[in-house]
Design an enzyme around this catalytic site. Structure first.
Site, short mmCIF file in Angstrom:
data_model
loop_
_atom_site.label_atom_id
_atom_site.label_comp_id
_atom_site.label_asym_id
_atom_site.label_seq_id
_atom_site.Cartn_x
_atom_site.Cartn_y
_atom_site.Cartn_z
CG HIS A 1 -59.87 -71.38 -56.28
ND1 HIS A 1 -61.10 -71.03 -55.77
CD2 HIS A 1 -59.01 -71.35 -55.25
CE1 HIS A 1 -60.98 -70.79 -54.47
NE2 HIS A 1 -59.72 -70.98 -54.13
CG ASP B 1 -53.09 -66.57 -54.75
OD1 ASP B 1 -53.94 -67.46 -54.57
OD2 ASP B 1 -53.01 -65.54 -54.04
CB ILE B 2 -53.72 -61.27 -55.64
CG1 ILE B 2 -53.44 -59.79 -55.83
CG2 ILE B 2 -54.41 -61.54 -54.31
CD1 ILE B 2 -54.71 -58.96 -56.00
CG HIS C 1 -54.65 -72.84 -54.17
ND1 HIS C 1 -54.38 -71.54 -53.80
CD2 HIS C 1 -55.91 -73.08 -53.72
CE1 HIS C 1 -55.41 -71.03 -53.15
NE2 HIS C 1 -56.36 -71.95 -53.07
CB VAL D 1 -62.41 -67.07 -54.06
CG1 VAL D 1 -63.11 -66.61 -55.34
CG2 VAL D 1 -61.47 -65.99 -53.56
CG ASN E 1 -58.67 -74.63 -49.45
OD1 ASN E 1 -58.24 -75.59 -48.84
ND2 ASN E 1 -57.94 -73.56 -49.71
P1 5GP Z 1 -59.09 -70.22 -51.18
O1 5GP Z 1 -58.82 -69.95 -49.73
O2 5GP Z 1 -60.50 -69.81 -51.57
O3 5GP Z 1 -58.74 -71.61 -51.59
O4 5GP Z 1 -58.08 -69.31 -51.96
C1 5GP Z 1 -58.41 -68.09 -52.55
C2 5GP Z 1 -57.14 -67.52 -53.16
O5 5GP Z 1 -57.50 -66.46 -54.02
C3 5GP Z 1 -56.15 -66.94 -52.13
O6 5GP Z 1 -54.90 -67.61 -52.26
C4 5GP Z 1 -56.07 -65.46 -52.50
O7 5GP Z 1 -54.78 -64.92 -52.35
C5 5GP Z 1 -56.51 -65.46 -53.95
N1 5GP Z 1 -57.14 -64.23 -54.39
C6 5GP Z 1 -58.12 -63.53 -53.74
N2 5GP Z 1 -58.47 -62.44 -54.44
C7 5GP Z 1 -57.70 -62.45 -55.57
C8 5GP Z 1 -57.62 -61.57 -56.70
O8 5GP Z 1 -58.31 -60.56 -56.83
N3 5GP Z 1 -56.72 -61.90 -57.67
C9 5GP Z 1 -55.93 -63.01 -57.56
N4 5GP Z 1 -55.07 -63.24 -58.57
N5 5GP Z 1 -55.98 -63.87 -56.52
C10 5GP Z 1 -56.86 -63.58 -55.53
#
Ligand code: 5GP
Length: 120
Positions: free
Chosen positions: A104, A33-34, A106, A100, A91
């Site tokens: 995915h 994760d970034i 985590h 996103v 999520n």
């Molecule tokens: P969500 O809230 O959709 O479950 O989590 C999205 C995750 O994607 C977040 O933890 C966020 O930090 C990660 N994320 C968003 N953009 C990028 C990216 O460009 N690269 C990576 N490696 N992670 C990302």
């Protein structure tokens, strides 16, 4: 909800954006994760176009589902977080604040992760 082919994970899968890859097979990719929320914070995604777990659980093939679940275990073992413990989380949608729109999971580990959710 229609799949958005311009979401950030779609762009990573097409090689348009970089990622710190930790695992890949025919159906699944895992990368860091970034914005890590724990010492280990890895995202495991299907290569197919699925918006969220709701879409994936209905429409993915058995091979894709098996690949994703096997990848989670593989990555957790490779990260060395099995003995101390780790958490997986996905999520879906607005209430869960999915950011996103590509499915995915985590993987969090490497520290005491606290309670699963805080009470309101
Ligand atoms: P969500 O809230 O959709 O479950 O989590 C999205 C995750 O994607 C977040 O933890 C966020 O930090 C990660 N994320 C968003 N953009 C990028 C990216 O460009 N690269 C990576 N490696 N992670 C990302």
């Amino acid at each position: 909800m229609a799949y958005d082919r311009n979401n950030v994970f779609a762009r990573i899968l097409r090689g348009e954006l970089p990622c710190s890859k930790v695992y890949e097979d025919e159906h699944t990719l895992a990368f860091r994760d970034i914005n890590p929320l724990a010492p280990t914070h890895i995202l495991v995604i299907p290569k197919g176009e699925y918006v969220s777990v709701d879409d994936f659980s209905q429409n993915a093939s058995e091979a894709e589902i098996v690949s994703l679940m096997r990848a989670i275990g593989h990555v957790a073992r490779a990260e060395g977080v099995v003995d101390d413990g780790y958490r997986i989380l996905a999520n879906h949608g607005v209430a869960a604040r999915q950011e996103v729109p590509h499915f995915h999971i985590h993987i969090f580990g490497g520290r005491d992760l606290g309670p699963m959710l805080t009470r309101r």
